[in-house]
Design an enzyme around this catalytic site. Structure first.
Site, PDB file in Angstrom:
ATOM      1  N   GLU A 113       0.884  -1.360   0.026  1.00  0.00           N
ATOM      2  CA  GLU A 113       0.019   0.006   0.074  1.00  0.00           C
ATOM      3  C   GLU A 113       0.641   1.138   0.049  1.00  0.00           C
ATOM      4  O   GLU A 113       0.640   2.347  -0.698  1.00  0.00           O
ATOM      5  CB  GLU A 113      -1.107  -0.092   1.213  1.00  0.00           C
ATOM      6  CG  GLU A 113      -1.768   1.273   1.438  1.00  0.00           C
ATOM      7  CD  GLU A 113      -3.007   1.581   0.415  1.00  0.00           C
ATOM      8  OE1 GLU A 113      -3.365   2.586   0.189  1.00  0.00           O
ATOM      9  OE2 GLU A 113      -3.296   0.479  -0.312  1.00  0.00           O
ATOM     10  N   GLU A 114       1.889   1.116   0.714  1.00  0.00           N
ATOM     11  CA  GLU A 114       2.679   2.553   1.146  1.00  0.00           C
ATOM     12  C   GLU A 114       3.993   2.664   0.304  1.00  0.00           C
ATOM     13  O   GLU A 114       4.580   3.811   0.201  1.00  0.00           O
ATOM     14  CB  GLU A 114       2.775   2.826   2.683  1.00  0.00           C
ATOM     15  CG  GLU A 114       1.538   2.731   3.221  1.00  0.00           C
ATOM     16  CD  GLU A 114       0.600   3.814   3.129  1.00  0.00           C
ATOM     17  OE1 GLU A 114       0.709   4.468   1.872  1.00  0.00           O
ATOM     18  OE2 GLU A 114      -0.622   3.813   3.389  1.00  0.00           O
TER      19      GLU A 114
ATOM     20  N   SER B   7     -11.549   9.359   2.565  1.00  0.00           N
ATOM     21  CA  SER B   7     -10.136   9.011   2.948  1.00  0.00           C
ATOM     22  C   SER B   7      -9.438  10.290   3.790  1.00  0.00           C
ATOM     23  O   SER B   7      -9.820  10.598   4.780  1.00  0.00           O
ATOM     24  CB  SER B   7      -9.536   8.561   1.842  1.00  0.00           C
ATOM     25  OG  SER B   7      -8.293   7.829   2.201  1.00  0.00           O
TER      26      SER B   7
ATOM     27  N   ASP C  58     -13.760  -2.086   5.769  1.00  0.00           N
ATOM     28  CA  ASP C  58     -12.593  -1.342   5.206  1.00  0.00           C
ATOM     29  C   ASP C  58     -11.267  -1.804   5.909  1.00  0.00           C
ATOM     30  O   ASP C  58     -10.951  -1.614   7.208  1.00  0.00           O
ATOM     31  CB  ASP C  58     -12.669   0.121   5.585  1.00  0.00           C
ATOM     32  CG  ASP C  58     -11.902   0.939   4.836  1.00  0.00           C
ATOM     33  OD1 ASP C  58     -10.651   0.655   4.543  1.00  0.00           O
ATOM     34  OD2 ASP C  58     -12.047   2.451   4.906  1.00  0.00           O
TER      35      ASP C  58
ATOM     36  N   HIS D 112     -12.347   0.432   1.388  1.00  0.00           N
ATOM     37  CA  HIS D 112     -12.175   1.743   1.680  1.00  0.00           C
ATOM     38  C   HIS D 112     -12.855   2.498   0.825  1.00  0.00           C
ATOM     39  O   HIS D 112     -13.144   3.749   1.122  1.00  0.00           O
ATOM     40  CB  HIS D 112     -10.508   1.698   1.528  1.00  0.00           C
ATOM     41  CG  HIS D 112     -10.098   3.287   1.900  1.00  0.00           C
ATOM     42  ND1 HIS D 112     -10.424   3.822   3.198  1.00  0.00           N
ATOM     43  CD2 HIS D 112      -9.263   4.192   1.501  1.00  0.00           C
ATOM     44  CE1 HIS D 112      -9.935   4.825   3.130  1.00  0.00           C
ATOM     45  NE2 HIS D 112      -9.271   5.336   1.941  1.00  0.00           N
TER      46      HIS D 112
END
Length: 732
Positions: A201-202, A603, A677, A709
């Site tokens: 994800e990051e 978000s 989520d 999400h």
């Protein structure tokens, strides 16, 4: 009977027809109903793939419910099937366990996992792998196990494939069919060659779970090993089944242990892994954010960072010894974000993208890591490096040199001279160059026009319109005209903004304003590009009498990392100040009703909306979708990049919290969250709800079962937008 109609009458008839066609008003069904919705985006081909000859590309076309991959001559548009899909379908039918529907689906896909020569494909069916040579009558089953094979890729020479199964890395020799395990210690807590949730994800990008890389000579594989044993497992519950389903994912919260990472190199013929020497780093304070190979396959190049990401080392590891040489270290006055691998040139030098001076630019380095020169410069950003035509000395890239709200395609000489913009039409451009850099496919849109596709030569001259993608339905509706403008913040920073007024706007009237924000670091919302269904929903609200307002605060503006650094260590405060400066501009306009201003976001935008309603009295209502409500509750790598570790910045975390300010809620708040989520957990909304309740604050809440999400089920999306619309109409 001969009837004569005068020309003025004909013109009057035509013009009245055009006027009637543009009087239609949007409904939610037009935008979101799964059956009745209108395709306002059109159907342009957005993922064309160049073939190695540079004269043809692949394009999928659907007819009579069947999708076929076509080989298209770039300059003429002449198309023929790329392969015999009927032959492939017949071969698949002969395999045990394949139904007619399975065979039809697999042989009529829009894209495939091709070998480098584009002569064979790798298929994944029922969690097993199959190999098919195009034009043949036989499909080869490669695996037959109960476990799933993931992240399968061909070797650069096309002779082998690699994949991950149950935490271990495997290769198969396609000539013999022999399978070999390259690792054996994998489990759900020890991942070899596969990224975990937070690394995907990051660091490496959503949707990319592969954590291994073939050497250019196809003899070795470099891979990450992620040890999850100390990482907290986060529970997500699906409440829809009678017996609830519990999903547990390793998810490190800010300040909690990250997965421990190692970088290994292994031969595809087996043998022990050569572990790269990482003694220069503390294991609990190490991220490996990119991995690649040098073209000669003698070194693995990797980017190492501390967990707060205040530096980035570009390292090269010898494949025989594992010994590491640091080519250089990147630092800034805030964080360093990993962006890209080196782009190697024939002489061993490389191009590198860096934000070291506050703006993303290209730098040319010698093989030993010594800087040759900065290639691009100025108060604008290089957004994407397309490649280098070394024969003619040109670098091709996209950038914001012409406009901060629209990317264009450029080229520049390796010595930094002759910067040239190749795309001239206002709007946002994305390019795909052929391997020879003689032509590029341009994907273009602007705020009022869905994507169109054109072919240009390397000089920027139009060769052919591939797909103009005219969406005639847009002409039927009475739409407001988007206006781009600039607003000065109180300290003089120029913020980009967009306004959509009602199509029948009357400057003598007072209008309520519905504003949208994302506000997150370096993530602009004001773009001269097609906005899809959300843009059409904003147009619908404008037709209902609302002014739509989007204003990018400086840290989200995309105007260089230097603008985002201002938020370092303290989310919320500066972002809100900028948003309020945008609101102050609105209040200066005679046609704005200053008492009726709303805000919504998802978000980070959900965080910003809930933060605004608990730290400001400027907004009459807010809609907060999937909000982070306290940065202690979000993942480590993203949060610590911008906020540092909680123990190193307790005051910043306290000041950035929505939960701690719940008792200060002003205006009407609608909270929205998906119940499963796995990114911004429902815990964020639950904790805020609890504090609001204890403070006696009223609010509205909507939960979406089986939604993560983002809400993606078309029926639920329509429900979501209906609810949001009703909330706005009833309260603003």
């Amino acid at each position: 009977m001969n009837k004569r109609v005068t020309l003025p009458f004909i013109l009057l008839f035509i013009l009245s027809g055009v006027g009637a066609a543009q009087e239609r008003l949007l409904t939610l069904d037009d935008i979101y109903d799964p059956v009745k919705r209108i395709n306002f985006n059109g159907s342009p081909p957005l993922n064309l793939m160049w073939l190695s000859d540079g004269e043809h590309y692949l394009q999928s076309k659907t007819s009579d419910g069947r999708t076929q991959l076509m080989k298209v001559e770039a300059t003429t548009g002449a198309a023929v099937p790329f392969f015999d899909s009927a032959r492939m379908e017949a071969a698949l039918r002969r395999l045990p366990g394949f139904s007619e529907e399975d065979a039809r689906r697999l042989s009529n896909q829009a894209s495939y996992n091709f070998n480098p020569a584009r002569t064979a494909v790798l298929l994944n069916h029922a969690n097993d792998l199959f190999y098919y040579e195009l034009g043949s009558d036989r499909v080869v089953r490669l695996t037959s196990t109960p476990e799933e094979e993931t992240d399968a890729t061909f070797s650069p020479d096309g002779r082998s494939i690699a994949f991950v199964r149950a935490g271990n890395l495997y290769v198969i020799d396609l000539a013999t069919g022999r399978e070999r395990a390259l690792t054996s210690d994998g489990s759900d807590e020890l991942l070899n060659g596969r990224l975990d949730w937070v690394y995907e994800e990051e660091l490496y990008g959503r949707g990319n779970t592969r954590g291994y890389w073939w050497s250019p000579d196809s003899k070795r594989i470099a891979y990450l090993q992620l040890n999850e044993k100390s990482v907290h497992r986060f529970a997500v519950v699906d409440h829809v089944p009678r017996l609830q389903e519990l999903e547990q994912t390793h998810y490190p919260l800010a300040g909690d242990p990250n997965p421990l990472v190692r970088l290994g190199i292994v031969s595809i013929v087996g043998g022990p892994t050569r572990w790269v020497d990482l003694e220069a780093y503390v294991p609990t304070d190490l991220l490996i954010s990119r991995v690649a190979w040098t073209p000669d396959a003698k070194r693995v190049v990797f980017q190492a960072q501390n967990r707060e990401q205040t530096f980035l080392d570009l390292n090269a590891a010898d494949v025989e010894t594992g010994r590491v040489t640091t080519l250089f270290r990147e630092t800034t006055r805030a964080w360093v974000e990993a962006v890209d691998n080196p782009h190697w040139l024939r002489d061993g030098s490389f191009l590198w993208r860096s934000e070291r001076n506050g703006w993303m630019h290209l730098y040319h380095y010698a093989p030993d890591g010594k800087l040759i020169r900065q290639v691009t410069n100025g108060e604008w950003e290089v957004r994407d490096l397309y490649g280098v035509d070394e024969t003619n000395g040109w670098i091709y890239f996209s950038a914001t040199e012409h406009s901060p709200i629209a990317e264009h395609v450029y080229r520049i000489k390796l010595d930094g001279s002759q910067l040239t913009r190749l795309t001239q039409i206002e709007g946002t451009h994305r390019a795909s160059f052929n391997p020879q850099f003689t032509r590029f496919i341009d994907y273009w849109s602007d705020v009022r026009t869905p994507p169109q596709v054109r072919l240009f030569d390397a000089e920027g001259r139009l060769v052919r319109v591939i797909d103009e993608n005219r969406v005639e339905a847009l002409r039927q509706f009475k739409l407001g005209t988007p206006e781009f403008l600039q607003v000065k913040a109180r300290d003089g920073f120029i913020m980009e903004a967009m306004m959509i007024k009602p199509p029948d706007f009357d400057p003598t009237k007072k209008y309520p304003v519905m504003s949208y924000t994302y506000s997150g670091p370096h993530a602009p919302s004001v773009r001269n590009a097609w906005g899809g269904p959300t843009y059409m929903w904003h147009q619908m609200l404008a037709q209902r009498g609302y002014i739509i307002w989007i204003c990018d605060n400086r840290t989200a503006s995309g105007k260089g990392a230097q603008s985002a650094w201002a938020a370092y260590g303290n989310f919320g405060e500066l972002e809100l100040r900028d948003l309020e400066d945008g609101i102050a501009y609105l209040r200066s306009l005679p046609y704005v009703d200053a008492s009726r201003i709303g805000l919504w976001g998802w978000s980070f935008g959900g965080y910003m909306t809930s933060y605004a309603l608990t730290h400001s009295q400027s907004f009459r209502l807010g809609i907060a979708g999937a909000p982070v409500t306290d940065w202690h509750l979000y993942d480590s790598i993203y949060t610590e990049r911008y906020m540092r570790l909680p123990q190193n910045n307790p005051e910043g975390y306290r000041r950035s919290s929505v939960i701690r300010a719940a008792s200060n809620l002003h205006g009407k708040l609608l909270l929205i969250h998906g119940t499963i989520d796995d990114n911004v957990h429902l815990q964020n909304s639950i904790q805020l709800i609890y504090e609001l309740q204890k403070a006696g604050k009223q609010f509205q809440l909507m939960l979406y079962p089986k939604s993560r999400h983002g809400v993606s089920d078309p029926l639920l999306v329509k429900h979501l937008r209906q609810m949001m619309t009703d909330f706005i109409l009833n309260n603003l």
